[in-house]
Write an enzyme that holds these catalytic residues in place. Sequence first.
Site, PDB file in Angstrom:
ATOM      1  N   LYS A 268     -19.767  20.649  19.518  1.00 33.38           N
ATOM      2  CA  LYS A 268     -20.328  21.148  18.257  1.00 33.38           C
ATOM      3  C   LYS A 268     -21.050  22.462  18.552  1.00 33.38           C
ATOM      4  O   LYS A 268     -22.130  22.474  19.122  1.00 33.38           O
ATOM      5  CB  LYS A 268     -21.327  20.149  17.656  1.00 33.38           C
ATOM      6  CG  LYS A 268     -21.760  20.565  16.261  1.00 33.38           C
ATOM      7  CD  LYS A 268     -23.031  19.889  15.808  1.00 33.38           C
ATOM      8  CE  LYS A 268     -24.269  20.691  16.079  1.00 33.38           C
ATOM      9  NZ  LYS A 268     -24.350  22.038  15.518  1.00 33.38           N
TER      10      LYS A 268
ATOM     11  N   CYS B 276     -33.845  31.183  27.097  1.00 36.32           N
ATOM     12  CA  CYS B 276     -34.805  30.165  27.555  1.00 36.32           C
ATOM     13  C   CYS B 276     -35.515  30.600  28.830  1.00 36.32           C
ATOM     14  O   CYS B 276     -36.575  30.064  29.148  1.00 36.32           O
ATOM     15  CB  CYS B 276     -34.102  28.848  27.825  1.00 36.32           C
ATOM     16  SG  CYS B 276     -33.433  28.131  26.344  1.00 36.32           S
TER      17      CYS B 276
ATOM     18  N   VAL C 124     -35.899  19.313  19.600  1.00 42.36           N
ATOM     19  CA  VAL C 124     -34.602  18.698  19.293  1.00 42.36           C
ATOM     20  C   VAL C 124     -34.153  17.829  20.473  1.00 42.36           C
ATOM     21  O   VAL C 124     -33.597  16.745  20.281  1.00 42.36           O
ATOM     22  CB  VAL C 124     -33.549  19.776  18.931  1.00 42.36           C
ATOM     23  CG1 VAL C 124     -32.171  19.153  18.753  1.00 42.36           C
ATOM     24  CG2 VAL C 124     -33.957  20.516  17.658  1.00 42.36           C
ATOM     25  N   GLY C 125     -34.433  18.267  21.687  1.00 47.71           N
ATOM     26  CA  GLY C 125     -34.080  17.471  22.863  1.00 47.71           C
ATOM     27  C   GLY C 125     -34.703  16.078  22.802  1.00 47.71           C
ATOM     28  O   GLY C 125     -34.057  15.071  23.096  1.00 47.71           O
TER      29      GLY C 125
ATOM     30  N   SER D 126     -33.936  23.486  21.832  1.00 46.30           N
ATOM     31  CA  SER D 126     -35.396  23.388  21.905  1.00 46.30           C
ATOM     32  C   SER D 126     -35.846  22.027  22.450  1.00 46.30           C
ATOM     33  O   SER D 126     -35.111  21.031  22.371  1.00 46.30           O
ATOM     34  CB  SER D 126     -35.993  23.594  20.515  1.00 46.30           C
ATOM     35  OG  SER D 126     -35.706  22.469  19.720  1.00 46.30           O
TER      36      SER D 126
HETATM   37  C1  SIN Z   1     -30.501  29.948  27.859  1.00 43.51           C
HETATM   38  O1  SIN Z   1     -31.180  30.735  27.232  1.00 43.51           O
HETATM   39  O2  SIN Z   1     -30.475  28.764  27.537  1.00 43.51           O
HETATM   40  C2  SIN Z   1     -29.635  30.371  29.026  1.00 43.51           C
HETATM   41  C3  SIN Z   1     -30.060  31.601  29.672  1.00 43.51           C
HETATM   42  C4  SIN Z   1     -29.219  31.954  30.870  1.00 43.51           C
HETATM   43  O3  SIN Z   1     -28.250  31.273  31.200  1.00 43.51           O
HETATM   44  O4  SIN Z   1     -29.550  32.944  31.514  1.00 43.51           O
END
Ligand code: SIN
Length: 513
Positions: A206, A316, A264-265, A261
Amino acid sequence: MLLRGSITNIRRFTMVSSKSILSQFNNKDLLQTKSYVNGKWEKSGDNKTFTVKNPALAGNDGELIAEVISATSEDFNNAVTIATTAFKDFKKTTPRYRSDLLRKLYDLLIENQQDLAKIIVLENGKPLADALGEVKYGASFCQWFAEEAPRIHGDIIPSGIPGSRILSIKQPVGVCGILTPWNFPLAMITRKLAAAIAAGCTAVIKPPPETPLASLALAHLIQEAGFPPGVVNILPTDRTPEIGKLMCEHPLINKISFTGSTGVGKLLMNQSSSTLKKLSFELGGNAPFIVFADADIDKAVEGAFAAKFRSSGQTCVCANRFYIHESVYDEFVENFVAKVKKVVKLGNGLDPETTHGPLIHGRSLKKVQDHVKDAVSKGATVLTGGEARPDIGQYFHELTVLGGVTQDMHIANEETFGPVAGLIKYKNDDELIQFVNDTSVGLAGYFYTKDISNLFKFAEEINVGMLGVNTGLISEAALPFGGIKESGFGREGSKYGMDEYMTIKSVVIGGNA
Ligand code: SIN
């Protein structure tokens, strides 16, 4: 192979300046708007669609990129049944066969990189150079796991019982549910899928509603590469909570891999508990970036810029809070702010001069504005930027540097996921460690030092899953990617990535003694 129906799909793409963009596509079959299930393109069970919009053009004429089908629960149930049937044969294929499939997919991704990058720019907003980087990054997981697949080894273990032997064999976990985010529309799928395929699993995917087009382009290349029908199924939908729950609770899905996030996890983990699925979650971070007193300041500035502002702060692993030793604070600030002022050009990612694109949507922009406002209200100073830029587009925000940030501000405690760097002055190592580890998450971190003793001391002290030392860019297929604490669990990429898609079976062979 040309797909029937693709011309109709192309006409449905009403991109801005889109005619010229479309006419430049070498492979128009990459533009798909239906679900890819059992090797075929399918409509939604209830004929509903949703619109995909270009965030760089939000609110303007031509922001609409495409109408994409919205797969229903029934469509997903059907795809799971198909993936379950496909698994019966696929699990028996040789690792070499699966390696060849992935290698072919890698070649096709590289061959189509220009078109794929343009799709990513249109639906995500990142600049073309970054999007090209993402395609290569995404393809590299297919290359990596093509190389890993033939090296699935078990063990022969001496038993405590005379004459007996224990064998451990690794087997594919089964049907995998893959849920991916909008910030890397292609690479976050291949990082999971390539490992799953190498292991011998089948998948139901998805993609996020913001960026389904890159995933459907990938589906086309999967078809071209000759993957057997039903092994990979990709269904766009805007019914995210309903489908997420369905996948987590589905008794025929054996594994969920999710990037998104922490909130949500937690929800998905709860929903998966009724079937006790194998899980790997790559969740939010709040990455510290430390500049020690002995750091090479020029290099630290370069690293800080890359670690903070990649994809306009929407990854992230982006640095979120900067800890600068008081003895080099002024020098770092001066050079960092000068760099931000000098190199940045906000704009549409297809403009070759653009260095940074928009935020993905209004919610993201609001969070950025809230963090700036909160910091300023508690005494921080805007050193550059600080404002939204509606004159460029609804979701644009200036690259922003805040000085005089303190631990009590939101920006020090929550992931901003946007282009704001909060600079905190620290005095000594004890205070630093206390600040850095005072968080519930732990994905990435960075530090700059020339002192080898700092290297080992802080590499061990800082509570994160990944550390960049004297570098602001850590991501590559060889890296065991993942976090600790509320940043999730499991590792993607690297020699460990395939373990997330396999189980170990132990076979005890009785002796004659
Ligand atoms: C992410 O933002 O989840 C991945 C970042 C990355 O693979 O460098």
